[in-house]
Structures are given as structure tokens and as C-alpha cells.
Scaffold this motif. Sequence first.
Motif, PDB file in Angstrom:
ATOM      1  N   GLU A  52       0.835  -1.198   0.000  1.00  0.00           N
ATOM      2  CA  GLU A  52       0.000   0.000   0.000  1.00  0.00           C
ATOM      3  C   GLU A  52       0.870   1.249   0.000  1.00  0.00           C
ATOM      4  O   GLU A  52       1.948   1.281   0.583  1.00  0.00           O
ATOM      5  N   LEU A  53       0.375   2.292  -0.678  1.00  0.00           N
ATOM      6  CA  LEU A  53       1.059   3.572  -0.748  1.00  0.00           C
ATOM      7  C   LEU A  53       0.165   4.616  -0.093  1.00  0.00           C
ATOM      8  O   LEU A  53      -1.012   4.734  -0.448  1.00  0.00           O
ATOM      9  N   ARG A  54       0.717   5.369   0.843  1.00  0.00           N
ATOM     10  CA  ARG A  54      -0.060   6.403   1.527  1.00  0.00           C
ATOM     11  C   ARG A  54       0.208   7.758   0.885  1.00  0.00           C
ATOM     12  O   ARG A  54       1.352   8.128   0.621  1.00  0.00           O
ATOM     13  N   VAL A  55      -0.859   8.503   0.631  1.00  0.00           N
ATOM     14  CA  VAL A  55      -0.752   9.786  -0.069  1.00  0.00           C
ATOM     15  C   VAL A  55      -0.711  10.928   0.935  1.00  0.00           C
ATOM     16  O   VAL A  55      -1.597  11.052   1.793  1.00  0.00           O
ATOM     17  N   VAL A 107      -5.746  12.187  -0.959  1.00  0.00           N
ATOM     18  CA  VAL A 107      -4.942  12.578   0.201  1.00  0.00           C
ATOM     19  C   VAL A 107      -5.416  11.846   1.457  1.00  0.00           C
ATOM     20  O   VAL A 107      -6.614  11.806   1.760  1.00  0.00           O
ATOM     21  N   GLY A 108      -4.466  11.242   2.170  1.00  0.00           N
ATOM     22  CA  GLY A 108      -4.769  10.482   3.366  1.00  0.00           C
ATOM     23  C   GLY A 108      -5.235   9.070   3.088  1.00  0.00           C
ATOM     24  O   GLY A 108      -5.475   8.307   4.033  1.00  0.00           O
ATOM     25  N   GLN A 109      -5.340   8.705   1.825  1.00  0.00           N
ATOM     26  CA  GLN A 109      -5.823   7.384   1.452  1.00  0.00           C
ATOM     27  C   GLN A 109      -4.652   6.424   1.201  1.00  0.00           C
ATOM     28  O   GLN A 109      -3.534   6.843   0.916  1.00  0.00           O
ATOM     29  N   SER A 110      -4.937   5.137   1.306  1.00  0.00           N
ATOM     30  CA  SER A 110      -3.978   4.106   0.932  1.00  0.00           C
ATOM     31  C   SER A 110      -4.309   3.641  -0.480  1.00  0.00           C
ATOM     32  O   SER A 110      -5.467   3.370  -0.793  1.00  0.00           O
ATOM     33  N   ARG A 131      -7.772   2.998  -5.002  1.00  0.00           N
ATOM     34  CA  ARG A 131      -7.921   3.303  -3.582  1.00  0.00           C
ATOM     35  C   ARG A 131      -8.281   2.033  -2.831  1.00  0.00           C
ATOM     36  O   ARG A 131      -8.667   1.028  -3.438  1.00  0.00           O
ATOM     37  N   GLY A 132      -8.167   2.078  -1.509  1.00  0.00           N
ATOM     38  CA  GLY A 132      -8.458   0.906  -0.706  1.00  0.00           C
ATOM     39  C   GLY A 132      -9.872   0.385  -0.873  1.00  0.00           C
ATOM     40  O   GLY A 132     -10.122  -0.816  -0.735  1.00  0.00           O
ATOM     41  N   ASP A 133     -10.829   1.275  -1.198  1.00  0.00           N
ATOM     42  CA  ASP A 133     -12.216   0.846  -1.368  1.00  0.00           C
ATOM     43  C   ASP A 133     -12.522   0.402  -2.799  1.00  0.00           C
ATOM     44  O   ASP A 133     -13.675   0.160  -3.151  1.00  0.00           O
ATOM     45  N   GLY A 134     -11.469   0.324  -3.635  1.00  0.00           N
ATOM     46  CA  GLY A 134     -11.656  -0.157  -5.000  1.00  0.00           C
ATOM     47  C   GLY A 134     -11.838   0.929  -6.037  1.00  0.00           C
ATOM     48  O   GLY A 134     -11.956   0.631  -7.228  1.00  0.00           O
TER      49      GLY A 134
END
Length: 305
Positions: A52-55, A107-110, A131-134
Motif C-alpha cells: 500500500e502507498l499512503r498519499v 490525500v490520506g488514502q492508501s 484506492r483501498g475501497d476499490g
Amino acid sequence: MSRHIGRGLAEIKLPVRPACSTAFPFASMLRRIPSLMLSALLLMANTAGPPELRVAAVTDGATLLLEDGRGLRLAGIESAAPPMGAEPGQSWPLAEAARQALAELAVGQSLTVRGEARTDRHGRLLAQVMRGDGLWLQGELLARGLARVHTRPDARTLAREMLAAEAVARDAGRGIWRTRAYAVRPADPDALRRDRDSFQIVEGRVLRVSKAGGDAYLDFGEDWRTDVTVHIGRAALREFVAAGIDPLSYEGRTVRVRGWVGLRAGPLIEATHPEQIERLDGAGPPLRPTPRPSAPPDLSDDDEE
């Protein structure tokens, strides 16, 4: 006789057991621990999924700053930006809208990478990301009309899906598709001369396809010396063939081409990979304009991205 018996006994080979038979399996296990650990680590790497990459921030409508300090460019798209000729530092509402939209989305998302990530010439990661939610970032920006498809030879993943998302926004007149700066251009040589040295989307009917010197040429007018041409070089031609596309199949067809507009005789677009050309219909038999000479024109100074 005793001598013979002794010699016979001496020739009998009895199995020799190790001095410490109970320690042997344990010692073997100790020697195997490094390889067992390596196998376990490889198994974990194969089943853990993509990292995962964090923004942390957004710098424009297609560029992210990650928390680890790296930059990430959204592959396959070009976000809204000030048009050619705009004053440096001049604000353009659509460019700001694209930046704000990407910030809200990321921003703030994985994020996770779809497919392979590359590094561009500026040292940034170049990738399709979710994004993590697809939610697929490129697809969302295209659907909102805040970007257009701009594939490259090394960034072509999901081109079909991106073109479909762009078409929906364009047909609905969203975002950049309301402005002339991003309007699809007709294959008109006089109009395209004004767009020289810019990335454009051009539509028109291919009157003739010719091959010369291992290259292919798509001509949109009766005189290749002044009309719009798409050039497919030798290396690119191999990519078309690998994709099952014969450039001759474009003859007489209406196509949509995207690329940088150069000027060699008439306006010229360099096609470096098949995803740059969309065939829109199969209308009409081909016309036969003035034949192109066997020797191709000098393309050594073509404009590049």
C-alpha cells in the motif's frame, strides 16, 4: 583354516552407524533452517498482495506526493492544465478543479498499484492506482471530464477502459470537453498548423495507407505534401502487428488519433503504439490520392514528447 576364517571375517563389511544417531536429524534440520526461512518469506511475499502507498499531498491533477517522499504520476492520462499561451502562474479553473478533485480522492488514502509500476524520467512512479475501497483514480478523473487519455509506449495498461471512460465524459460535455482547448480536432491541415507542438485528438477519414522503407503512412488528404499524416515507424509497426493490426485496415475508415502535432510538409502525428488510434466506423471505399514516393521524407527532426 583359522587364517582363512579370519580373512573371510575381515572382508565382511558391516554397516557403520553414526556415533550419535539421535543428533543426526537435528543437525540436518539446523542446516536447512536458512532455506526453510527463505521459502517462508517467499510464500509470504506471494500471498501478501501489493504494497500500500499512503498519499500525503497532491501537486497537480495527475501527480501525488507519497508519505515516503516519492512522487507518483497517474499513468495513461493528462489532467486539465492551462492552455498553450497562458501566462505563467495564471490560474485556470479546470486545472484547479482537477487538482482539488484528486486531493479529495487521494490525500490520506492508501493506494495499491494495478499492474506494473515504472519510473518516469523525473524519478516518479508511473502507475495505474486504486484506492483501498476499490475506486480507480484514473477512471474517476476521466469520468468527471478532468483528464483525457494520453498513453505512452511504456504506459498503456487499461487503455480500453480509459478510452471508454473518456468517451462518456466527452459525450456528456463534462469538464474539459466544454472548452475549445480540448475539443477534438478535425483532420484539417490549416487548423492543425495552429496546434503545432501540442498534444491533440484528431478525427478524420483515412484516404490512403502506404508503406515505404519499412514505415507506414496514414494520409487524410489527396496530397500528402500538405495534408495531415500519421506516421508509424518501423519499431511502432512491430507493435501494431503484435496487436493483430495491419495499418492497411485503416484505409477508408474514420479514425480518432491522439498524439503530438508536428510539421513535416503538412501536419504530422507520430504513432508509437496502437492505442493511439481508434477506428470509429467502416464507412466507404478508399479513395486514391496522389501516390507517395518510395523514399520516405526525412523525419529526423520530428517533435517528441
